[in-house]
Design a protein around this motif. Structure first.
Motif, PDB file in Angstrom:
ATOM      1  N   GLU A 174       0.792  -1.229   0.000  1.00 31.25           N
ATOM      2  CA  GLU A 174       0.000   0.000   0.000  1.00 31.25           C
ATOM      3  C   GLU A 174       0.825   1.279   0.000  1.00 31.25           C
ATOM      4  O   GLU A 174       0.402   2.278  -0.578  1.00 31.25           O
ATOM      5  CB  GLU A 174      -0.936   0.013   1.221  1.00 31.25           C
ATOM      6  N   TYR A 175       1.993   1.267   0.628  1.00 35.09           N
ATOM      7  CA  TYR A 175       2.780   2.497   0.710  1.00 35.09           C
ATOM      8  C   TYR A 175       3.556   2.724  -0.584  1.00 35.09           C
ATOM      9  O   TYR A 175       4.017   1.766  -1.214  1.00 35.09           O
ATOM     10  CB  TYR A 175       3.765   2.439   1.886  1.00 35.09           C
ATOM     11  N   PRO A 176       3.756   3.985  -0.974  1.00 36.50           N
ATOM     12  CA  PRO A 176       4.522   4.253  -2.195  1.00 36.50           C
ATOM     13  C   PRO A 176       5.996   3.889  -2.019  1.00 36.50           C
ATOM     14  O   PRO A 176       6.553   4.048  -0.930  1.00 36.50           O
ATOM     15  CB  PRO A 176       4.340   5.757  -2.405  1.00 36.50           C
ATOM     16  N   ALA A 177       6.604   3.374  -3.072  1.00 36.32           N
ATOM     17  CA  ALA A 177       8.035   3.043  -3.060  1.00 36.32           C
ATOM     18  C   ALA A 177       8.786   4.258  -3.605  1.00 36.32           C
ATOM     19  O   ALA A 177       9.014   4.379  -4.812  1.00 36.32           O
ATOM     20  CB  ALA A 177       8.303   1.800  -3.900  1.00 36.32           C
ATOM     21  N   ILE A 178       9.142   5.168  -2.721  1.00 40.23           N
ATOM     22  CA  ILE A 178       9.767   6.431  -3.126  1.00 40.23           C
ATOM     23  C   ILE A 178      11.288   6.280  -3.076  1.00 40.23           C
ATOM     24  O   ILE A 178      11.836   5.804  -2.084  1.00 40.23           O
ATOM     25  CB  ILE A 178       9.310   7.579  -2.205  1.00 40.23           C
ATOM     26  N   ILE A 179      11.932   6.679  -4.139  1.00 45.25           N
ATOM     27  CA  ILE A 179      13.397   6.591  -4.210  1.00 45.25           C
ATOM     28  C   ILE A 179      13.966   7.990  -4.008  1.00 45.25           C
ATOM     29  O   ILE A 179      13.740   8.894  -4.814  1.00 45.25           O
ATOM     30  CB  ILE A 179      13.847   6.002  -5.561  1.00 45.25           C
ATOM     31  N   GLY A 180      14.700   8.158  -2.923  1.00 43.87           N
ATOM     32  CA  GLY A 180      15.288   9.456  -2.609  1.00 43.87           C
ATOM     33  C   GLY A 180      16.639   9.641  -3.294  1.00 43.87           C
ATOM     34  O   GLY A 180      17.147   8.744  -3.976  1.00 43.87           O
ATOM     35  N   TYR A 181      17.203  10.807  -3.096  1.00 44.66           N
ATOM     36  CA  TYR A 181      18.528  11.112  -3.642  1.00 44.66           C
ATOM     37  C   TYR A 181      19.617  10.500  -2.765  1.00 44.66           C
ATOM     38  O   TYR A 181      19.386  10.120  -1.624  1.00 44.66           O
ATOM     39  CB  TYR A 181      18.736  12.626  -3.707  1.00 44.66           C
ATOM     40  N   ASP A 182      20.811  10.444  -3.325  1.00 36.56           N
ATOM     41  CA  ASP A 182      21.975   9.949  -2.596  1.00 36.56           C
ATOM     42  C   ASP A 182      22.369  10.953  -1.511  1.00 36.56           C
ATOM     43  O   ASP A 182      22.672  12.103  -1.808  1.00 36.56           O
ATOM     44  CB  ASP A 182      23.112   9.746  -3.600  1.00 36.56           C
ATOM     45  N   VAL A 183      22.345  10.495  -0.245  1.00 34.66           N
ATOM     46  CA  VAL A 183      22.806  11.362   0.858  1.00 34.66           C
ATOM     47  C   VAL A 183      23.906  10.668   1.659  1.00 34.66           C
ATOM     48  O   VAL A 183      24.197  11.043   2.792  1.00 34.66           O
ATOM     49  CB  VAL A 183      21.638  11.777   1.793  1.00 34.66           C
TER      50      VAL A 183
END
Length: 246
Positions: A174-183
């Motif tokens: 159900e939750y979105p699979a969000i891909i963040g930036y490289d930190v």
């Protein structure tokens, strides 16, 4: 330089793990040490619900070997609120309760938001400014687990990157699979273990998540946790991924 991949589960006290993951007859007070011997990380869930004593964190740190790290789940009083900009006191109480006692065993702080929490750029930006970079001389790394599709937006991703915070990648129905930036580090929560799979996920899926972590590790440390789903299978899934990593 490649980062280190750590693989673990949520917590360590769960009755169905006794006799399946933990050997029959293992004393409850020895369960964390057993996790430390067989996995490379775990999430501390107790901190989400209430504060702990500094001596408790020190004891947890002593129970696990060098290299093992704890992700610490931030207080719900900081994240489950209408106005995040007003969370300063709760954030301070959480970070100053004694987590620095974990020392080099301290992994990322997990800030988990409810699925109903929508992205409000001004309010969320104010919240991120409240997150400290260190506590008692111990550097802090922050990971944001957002569960509403409104966060799947360049504005949020830019904001998280600018704050140096990782966006948690969730494998969930159900939750979105969000891909963040490289930190500089990555945080994965894999939440689809199945009871009928002896290793929680099919072997092909374990291989896929292993490859995913290896790719992330080209840019920094990686934390992959098998959480919820068929919870009784999560230690087996974590062990299978550690074996796949070689």
């Amino acid at each position: 330089m490649a980062g280190r991949i750590r693989v673990g589960i949520g917590g360590w006290v769960y009755e169905p793990w006794r006799g399946s993951f933990y050997p029959q007859g293992l004393r409850q007070k020895d369960e964390l040490a057993y996790v430390g011997e067989h996995l490379t990380a775990t999430e501390i869930n107790a901190t989400y619900y209430s504060s702990q004593k500094p001596a408790t964190f020190a004891g947890w740190a002593k129970a696990v070997p060098d290299g093992f790290q704890f992700a610490v789940k931030a207080s719900r009083y900081a994240t489950n609120r209408k106005v995040l900009a007003e969370a300063g006191d709760s954030i301070a109480k959480f970070t100053q309760q004694g987590i620095a006692e974990l020392g080099d065993r301290l992994g990322p702080i997990l800030w988990q938001f409810m699925a109903t929490k929508k992205f409000d750029a001004e309010d969320f930006g104010a919240f991120l400014k409240l997150l400290p970079v260190s506590v008692d001389g111990v550097p802090l790394r922050h990971a944001l687990e957002v569960r509403h599709e409104s966060f799947d937006s360049p504005a949020f991703l830019d904001m998280a990157r600018d704050a140096g915070a990782a966006v948690v990648f969730a494998d969930h129905e159900e939750y979105p699979a969000i891909i963040g930036y490289d930190v500089g580090f990555a945080y994965n929560r894999l939440m689809r273990t199945q009871a009928e799979e002896s290793a929680g996920y099919a072997i092909a899926d374990i291989a896929r998540w292993t490859d995913h972590a290896r790719e992330q590790a080209t840019r920094g440390d990686v934390f992959s946790f098998f959480i919820s789903g068929a919870k009784e299978r999560n230690p087996a899934a974590a062990r299978a991924m550690i074996v796949a990593l070689g």
